[in-house]
Motif scaffolding. Structure first.
Motif, PDB file in Angstrom:
ATOM      1  N   GLU A 206       1.135  58.823 -14.792  1.00 17.91           N
ATOM      2  CA  GLU A 206       0.695  57.472 -15.117  1.00 17.91           C
ATOM      3  C   GLU A 206       1.128  56.518 -14.006  1.00 17.91           C
ATOM      4  N   GLN A 207       0.270  55.536 -13.739  1.00 16.72           N
ATOM      5  CA  GLN A 207       0.557  54.593 -12.664  1.00 16.72           C
ATOM      6  C   GLN A 207       1.594  53.572 -13.116  1.00 16.72           C
ATOM      7  N   GLY A 208       2.621  53.379 -12.294  1.00 13.81           N
ATOM      8  CA  GLY A 208       3.667  52.411 -12.590  1.00 13.81           C
ATOM      9  C   GLY A 208       3.555  51.181 -11.707  1.00 13.81           C
ATOM     10  N   SER A 209       4.682  50.708 -11.211  1.00 19.52           N
ATOM     11  CA  SER A 209       4.687  49.535 -10.341  1.00 19.52           C
ATOM     12  C   SER A 209       4.393  49.945  -8.905  1.00 19.52           C
ATOM     13  N   CYS A 210       4.234  48.952  -8.043  1.00 18.34           N
ATOM     14  CA  CYS A 210       3.881  49.213  -6.649  1.00 18.34           C
ATOM     15  C   CYS A 210       5.147  49.384  -5.811  1.00 18.34           C
ATOM     16  N   TYR A 211       5.185  50.441  -5.003  1.00 12.65           N
ATOM     17  CA  TYR A 211       6.314  50.696  -4.118  1.00 12.65           C
ATOM     18  C   TYR A 211       6.144  50.024  -2.757  1.00 12.65           C
ATOM     19  N   LEU A 212       4.930  49.991  -2.246  1.00  8.09           N
ATOM     20  CA  LEU A 212       4.707  49.519  -0.877  1.00  8.09           C
ATOM     21  C   LEU A 212       3.429  48.693  -0.821  1.00  8.09           C
ATOM     22  N   TYR A 213       3.532  47.501  -0.209  1.00  9.29           N
ATOM     23  CA  TYR A 213       2.387  46.602  -0.085  1.00  9.29           C
ATOM     24  C   TYR A 213       1.914  46.538   1.362  1.00  9.29           C
ATOM     25  N   HIS A 214       0.641  46.219   1.513  1.00 11.37           N
ATOM     26  CA  HIS A 214       0.075  45.966   2.833  1.00 11.37           C
ATOM     27  C   HIS A 214       0.329  44.499   3.151  1.00 11.37           C
ATOM     28  N   ASN A 215       1.223  44.231   4.084  1.00 12.24           N
ATOM     29  CA  ASN A 215       1.703  42.871   4.313  1.00 12.24           C
ATOM     30  C   ASN A 215       0.595  41.913   4.722  1.00 12.24           C
ATOM     31  N   SER A 216      -0.308  42.365   5.588  1.00 13.39           N
ATOM     32  CA  SER A 216      -1.379  41.486   6.043  1.00 13.39           C
ATOM     33  C   SER A 216      -2.285  41.086   4.889  1.00 13.39           C
TER      34      SER A 216
END
Length: 730
Positions: free
Chosen positions: A650-660
C-alpha cells in the motif's frame, strides 16, 4: 446639591454611580465642546480616558457587578487586575497556548504520530481537520449567543475545554505498549536470510487510536472557538477605539508567536526518545525514530487549565467601558435599502429568531463578504505553508525534520509576530479609517505577491541511486552530468532499486534507512548499498559508518571504497540565505495585513453584529481556507513526489520529492491565491459605503479634535449621564 446619575439602561447591568457637581442635567458643553487643554492639543476622539473632574463628575464605587472575582468571592486584592491590560495579558497567554498546541505541536509531531500508530497520510489529515470541523460547527452558536452573553465565562470555559483536548491528545502514549524497534530493522544491512516486515503483522495495529486523536482535536476546536471571536470583541468593547487595533494586534501577535514556540519546542522534544526512560540504540536521523511527541500536549494542557480560572473571574464589562462604547464613531457599511438600521435596535440579536435576519444583513454587506473572501485566500496560504513549509525546507536543502522545523520556527517568530503587531500599530499611528485600512491590506498583498516569485529558485536533488541516478555512478562522466541536467528540467525518474551489486541481499522496500555513500550518492538503505557490517560510529554526530558496501564506488571522500554514512547526503545548494530572506518578507507582509483586515471587519458591521460577524467570517475562512488549504497544498506537493513509501503493498507517504517541480507548483498556487486576495481587497474598498456623516478625507484618517465632535455620528449617550472609571489606564 449633587445629582446621582444612573448607568445606560441599554447595558446589561447597573455598574457605577456618578455625582454631578454644579452642572445642569444636559450634555451640552461637557460633551460637544472640548476643554481648553484638549482643544489646544487637538487630541483625537477618545485618545485617552478623560478626567471626570473636567466635566464635574465624581465616581462612586457601589456596584459589585464590575468587580473581578468568582461568584460572591471578590477579594479587594485582585481588583488591581480588573483592567484592560490584565485582560489582554491573560487572553494573550491563552492565544499563545492555543497557537503553540494546535498550530505548532500538531504540525511538528504529525509525522511521528503516523509512524508510532501506523497511520496513513489521509488519516493524519483527518486528525488535523477535526479542529477546523469542530470550529465550523460551534462558531455560529458561540459567536451569536456569546456575543450577547457573559463573554469572559464563555472564554474561560473554552480554554478549559481546550486544555481537556490537549490531555486527551496525549492519552494514547500512556495506554499503548512501549515503542521499541529491533536492531535488524534499525540497521537494515545486507543479509541473505531476511524476513519481510509484512509477515505476521497485526491487522490494524494501533491505528484505531486515530479516533482518540480526532476527539482531542475536536475538543481543541470547540475550546478555541470563543477565543478569536468573543475575545476580540471583548477587547474592542473595553478599550478606546483608537487603541483597539494595538490591543488586538498584541493579542494576535501572541497567537503567532505560539506556533513558532511550538515548532521550536516540538523540534526539541522530537530529539528525545518517546520512551524517555529507555536508552535507544538509534539516533533521531533513523527513519524508525519516534520522538517524545506527547510532552508538549501534556505541558500545554496543564498550562491552559491554570490560565482558564483568571479569565473566568472577569466581569461582563470592565469599569469605564460604557464611555468608550458611547463615544465610538460609527463606520458601518450603509445598505441601499436602509436595512442596516435594524441592527441598531437594542433588543435585536437577543433571540434565536433574529439569527436569520442577522445572517441576511451580513450577506447584504459586500465589504464584509469580500473581506471574508480575502481572509480565506490568506488563510489558505498560511495553513498550507505552516503545514508543509518545514517539509519544503527539508526537501530543498536536505535538512532533517527537526532542523527544518527549527528553521521555520526562527522565521515565523520575527516575521509573523512582528508583522502582526506592526499592522495594528500602523492602523493606530496613522488613524486609518475603514477604506484606508482596506487599501493598506491591498498594498501588503501586492508586496507579498512580488516576493513570492522566490519560489522560482530551487535546489537540485541530491543524487539517489536507482531513483534519480543509476547505480555504479561514482565516475563523473558526461552521461551522468547530462542525467543530472535532465533531472532538474523534468520529473523523470528511475525505479530500479535492485541491481547486481545488491541482488543477494534480500532487500525490502518497507525498510527505508537512507545512507550517503563515499561516492556522494544517496542509497535507499544500507542493504541497497550492499553494506554488510557497521565499521564504527562517529563520535561527533553519533552516526554509524557502514563498510563492505558493494554498490558504493570510488574514493571521493574517505580514501577507501565501500563505505557509507547513515543519513541523507548534504546539499551543496547555496540558495538558502536568499530563499529565507524573501520568505521572511512573504510571511511579514502576509501577517502585516491580518490585524488591519480584522479591524476593517469590525468597523464595517454594526456594533451589535461584531461578535456574530467575526463568527461568520471565521466560518468562511475555515471552510474556504483553513480546511482545504492543507489539502490543496498537499495535493500540489504530492504531484512532485519521486518515490513513495511502500507499506506492504500500500502506498504511504512520500520519501523523495522532485525539487524543481515542487517549487514550480508552489509558485503557481501562491500566485493564484495572492492575486485573488488582492482583487478581493480592491472590491471591498470600492464597494464600501461609509455613513454620510463619517469623515472620509483624502488621508483616510480620524484626526479630529474634540471641538468637532458634534459633527461626528457619536452614539447617543444616556440622558441621565454616563460612566467613567477614574483608574482606567491604557
Amino acid at each position: 446639591m449633587p445629582v446621582l446619575l444612573n448607568a445606560d439602561a441599554s447595558f446589561s447591568s447597573k455598574q457605577e454611580l456618578l455625582d454631578l457637581q454644579d452642572c445642569p442635567l444636559s450634555r451640552g458643553p461637557s460633551l460637544d465642546t472640548a476643554s481648553p487643554v484638549d482643544s489646544q492639543t487637538g487630541s483625537p476622539i477618545g485618545s485617552a480616558p478623560r478626567n471626570p473632574e473636567k466635566i464635574g463628575l465624581k465616581l462612586i464605587n457601589t456596584n459589585t457587578d464590575q468587580l473581578c472575582g468568582w461568584g460572591a468571592l471578590t477579594p479587594k486584592s485582585i481588583q488591581v487586575f480588573n483592567t484592560p491590560r490584565w485582560v489582554l495579558f491573560f487572553l494573550c497567554v491563552a492565544s499563545f497556548l492555543q497557537g503553540m498546541i494546535i498550530n505548532g505541536f500538531i504540525n511538528t509531531v504529525i509525522t511521528s504520530i503516523e509512524r508510532r500508530f501506523d497511520l496513513r497520510s489521509y488519516q493524519a489529515g483527518l486528525i488535523a481537520s477535526s479542529y477546523d470541523i469542530a470550529a465550523c460547527v460551534c462558531l455560529a452558536f458561540v459567536s451569536y449567543f456569546g456575543g450577547t452573553g457573559h463573554k469572559p465565562r464563555w472564554l474561560g470555559w473554552g480554554v478549559l475545554i481546550m486544555a481537556l483536548g490537549s490531555l486527551m491528545f496525549a492519552l494514547p502514549h500512556f495506554t499503548t505498549p512501549p515503542y521499541q524497534v529491533s536492531l535488524p530493522e534499525q540497521t537494515g544491512m545486507c543479509s541473505a536470510n531476511r524476513t519481510s516486515p509484512c509477515q505476521n503483522k497485526e491487522a490494524g495495529g494501533l491505528s484505531s487510536y486515530r479516533f482518540v486523536f480526532m476527539l482531542g482535536q475536536f475538543l481543541h476546536g470547540m475550546g478555541a472557538t470563543p477565543l478569536y471571536t468573543l475575545g476580540v470583541t471583548y477587547l474592542d468593547e473595553n478599550v478606546n477605539s483608537n487603541y483597539a487595533p494595538v490591543y488586538i494586534g498584541i493579542f494576535y501577535t501572541a497567537a503567532i508567536v505560539g506556533p513558532a514556540a511550538g515548532y521550536l519546542l516540538g523540534g526539541y522534544f522530537l530529539n528525545m526518545y518517546t520512551e524517555i526512560y529507555l536508552t535507544p540504540e538509534m539516533t533521531p536521523e533513523n527513519p524508525h525514530w519516534v520522538g517524545a511527541w506527547w510532552i508538549g500536549f501534556l505541558a500545554g494542557g496543564a498550562a491552559a487549565l491554570l490560565i482558564a480560572f483568571p479569565i473566568l473571574g472577569y466581569p461582563r464589562q470592565l469599569p469605564g467601558s460604557q464611555e468608550y462604547v458611547a463615544m465610538r464613531v460609527s463606520e458601518a457599511h450603509q445598505l441601499k435599502d436602509g436595512s442596516h438600521t435594524t441592527a441598531s435596535d437594542p433588543q435585536f440579536g437577543k433571540s434565536v429568531k433574529d439569527m436569520p435576519r442577522s445572517v441576511l444583513l451580513l450577506l447584504k454587506n459586500p465589504t464584509f463578504l469580500f473581506l471574508c473572501l480575502a481572509g480565506a485566500t490568506e488563510a489558505t496560504l498560511i495553513a498550507g505553508m505552516s503545514t508543509f513549509g518545514p517539509k519544503f525546507l527539508e526537501s530543498q536543502f536536505s535538512l532533517s525534520a527537526s532542523e527544518a522545523a527549527t528553521w521555520f520556527g526562527y522565521m515565523v517568530v520575527p516575521a509573523g509576530g512582528g508583522g502582526t503587531f506592526l499592522g495594528g500599530y500602523i492602523v493606530k499611528k496613522l488613524n486609518l479609517r475603514c477604506r484606508g485600512i482596506i487599501r493598506f491590506c491591498m498594498m501588503c498583498a501586492m508586496v507579498s505577491l512580488l516576493a513570492i516569485f522566490i519560489f522560482v529558485i530551487h535546489c537540485p536533488n541530491v543524487p539517489m541511486a536507482g531513483v534519480t541516478v543509476p547505480y555504479q555512478s561514482g565516475l563523473k562522466t558526461k552521461q551522468q552530468l547530462d542525467l543530472y541536467k535532465n533531472l532538474n528540467d523534468s520529473p523523470s525518474k528511475l525505479s530500479s532499486l535492485e541491481v547486481g551489486c545488491n541482488a543477494g541481499c534480500s532487500c525490502v522496500r518497507e525498510l527505508y534507512n537512507p545512507v550517503c555513500g563515499a561516492d556522494g550518492v544517496m542509497y535507499y538503505s544500507p542493504c541497497h548499498a550492499g553494506c554488510t557490517s557497521i565499521n564504527h560510529t562517529q563520535l561527533s554526530t553519533g552516526k554509524q559508518v557502514y563498510s563492505g558496501c558493494s554498490c558504493v564506488v570510488g574514493n571521493v571522500s574517505w580514501g577507501e571504497e565501500g563505505f557509507a554514512l547513515a543519513g541523507k547526503c548534504g546539499s551543496s545548494c547555496h540558495h538558502m540565505p536568499a530563499f529565507l530572506s524573501l520568505l521572511f518578507i512573504i510571511i511579514s507582509f502576509t501577517f502585516l495585513c491580518s490585524i488591519p483586515a480584522l479591524t476593517a471587519t469590525l468597523r464595517c458591521v454594526p456594533d451589535s453584529q461584531r461578535s456574530f460577524g467575526l463568527g461568520i467570517q471565521w466560518i468562511v475562512v475555515r471552510t474556504l481556507g483553513g480546511i482545504p488549504g492543507p489539502i490543496a497544498f498537499g495535493s500540489v506537493i504530492d504531484l512532485s513526489c519521486l518515490m513513495w513509501q511502500d507499506k506492504c503493498g500500500e502506498q504511504g507517504s512520500c520519501y523523495l520529492y522532485h525539487n524543481s517541480a515542487m517549487s514550480q507548483y508552489t509558485l503557481v498556487a501562491g500566485i493564484l491565491y495572492k492575486v485573488l486576495g488582492t482583487i478581493f481587497f480592491l472590491l471591498a474598498s470600492i464597494l464600501y459605503q461609509p455613513p454620510p456623516e463619517s469623515p472620509q478625507s483624502s488621508c483616510e484618517n480620524t484626526d479630529h479634535s474634540m471641538e468637532h465632535v458634534s459633527d461626528l455620528p457619536v452614539k447617543d449617550l444616556p440622558e441621565d449621564g454616563f460612566i467613567v472609571n477614574l483608574h482606567a489606564r491604557l
